[in-house]
Motif scaffolding. Structure first.
Motif, PDB file in Angstrom:
ATOM      1  N   ALA A  14     -17.779 -16.002 -16.287  1.00  0.00           N
ATOM      2  CA  ALA A  14     -18.518 -17.010 -17.059  1.00  0.00           C
ATOM      3  C   ALA A  14     -19.538 -17.722 -16.185  1.00  0.00           C
ATOM      4  N   LEU A  15     -19.155 -18.048 -14.981  1.00  0.00           N
ATOM      5  CA  LEU A  15     -20.078 -18.713 -14.067  1.00  0.00           C
ATOM      6  C   LEU A  15     -21.249 -17.794 -13.709  1.00  0.00           C
ATOM      7  N   ILE A  16     -20.937 -16.557 -13.375  1.00  0.00           N
ATOM      8  CA  ILE A  16     -21.984 -15.593 -13.028  1.00  0.00           C
ATOM      9  C   ILE A  16     -22.893 -15.337 -14.223  1.00  0.00           C
ATOM     10  N   MET A  17     -22.323 -15.175 -15.414  1.00  0.00           N
ATOM     11  CA  MET A  17     -23.130 -14.914 -16.598  1.00  0.00           C
ATOM     12  C   MET A  17     -24.011 -16.111 -16.939  1.00  0.00           C
ATOM     13  N   ALA A  18     -23.490 -17.325 -16.774  1.00  0.00           N
ATOM     14  CA  ALA A  18     -24.302 -18.509 -17.060  1.00  0.00           C
ATOM     15  C   ALA A  18     -25.473 -18.614 -16.090  1.00  0.00           C
ATOM     16  N   GLY A  43     -30.610 -13.116 -22.370  1.00  0.00           N
ATOM     17  CA  GLY A  43     -30.368 -13.048 -20.926  1.00  0.00           C
ATOM     18  C   GLY A  43     -28.927 -12.725 -20.598  1.00  0.00           C
ATOM     19  N   ILE A  44     -28.016 -13.353 -21.297  1.00  0.00           N
ATOM     20  CA  ILE A  44     -26.599 -13.090 -21.052  1.00  0.00           C
ATOM     21  C   ILE A  44     -26.218 -11.697 -21.534  1.00  0.00           C
ATOM     22  N   ALA A  45     -26.778 -11.267 -22.664  1.00  0.00           N
ATOM     23  CA  ALA A  45     -26.477  -9.922 -23.162  1.00  0.00           C
ATOM     24  C   ALA A  45     -26.919  -8.861 -22.154  1.00  0.00           C
ATOM     25  N   ALA A  73     -18.200  -9.531 -20.919  1.00  0.00           N
ATOM     26  CA  ALA A  73     -18.616  -9.953 -22.258  1.00  0.00           C
ATOM     27  C   ALA A  73     -17.886 -11.239 -22.659  1.00  0.00           C
ATOM     28  N   ILE A  74     -16.596 -11.314 -22.370  1.00  0.00           N
ATOM     29  CA  ILE A  74     -15.851 -12.546 -22.642  1.00  0.00           C
ATOM     30  C   ILE A  74     -16.414 -13.683 -21.791  1.00  0.00           C
TER      31      ILE A  74
END
Length: 94
Positions: A14-18, A43-45, A73-74
């Motif tokens: 979650a941190l990396i994706m954000a 961007g996250i996708a 993805a989660i």
């Protein structure tokens, strides 16, 4: 039962994706006329696929791509919620 290691992996994802999703969203807004929230989503996708591929390549084949992508993805959903809740959206005056 959910193991603490799984929760830690999801929070890390979650941190990396954000962070990386916000960076890609910024680049998308510079290139195209797109809103803040849609650019965060795109961007996250994009970064879920890239992040999962980087994770699999760093594990020397010990992890398959689908499991890594599911975790990212989660984490991406959680990261999007973080970005959405902290974004400066304009509010209408009506």
């Amino acid at each position: 039962m959910i193991s603490p290691g799984f929760v830690a992996e999801i929070l890390g994802a979650a941190l990396i994706m954000a962070l990386t999703g916000a960076l890609v969203a910024w680049l998308l807004r510079k290139i195209a006329r797109i809103g803040l929230v849609p650019s965060y989503a795109l961007g996250i996708a994009v970064m879920t696929f890239v992040g999962a591929a980087l994770y699999v390549s760093s594990q020397n084949g010990a992890v398959d791509y689908l499991n890594a992508w599911i975790k990212y993805a989660i984490g991406g959903v959680v990261g999007f919620l973080i970005l959405y809740s902290t974004s400066r959206r304009s509010t209408s005056k009506t």
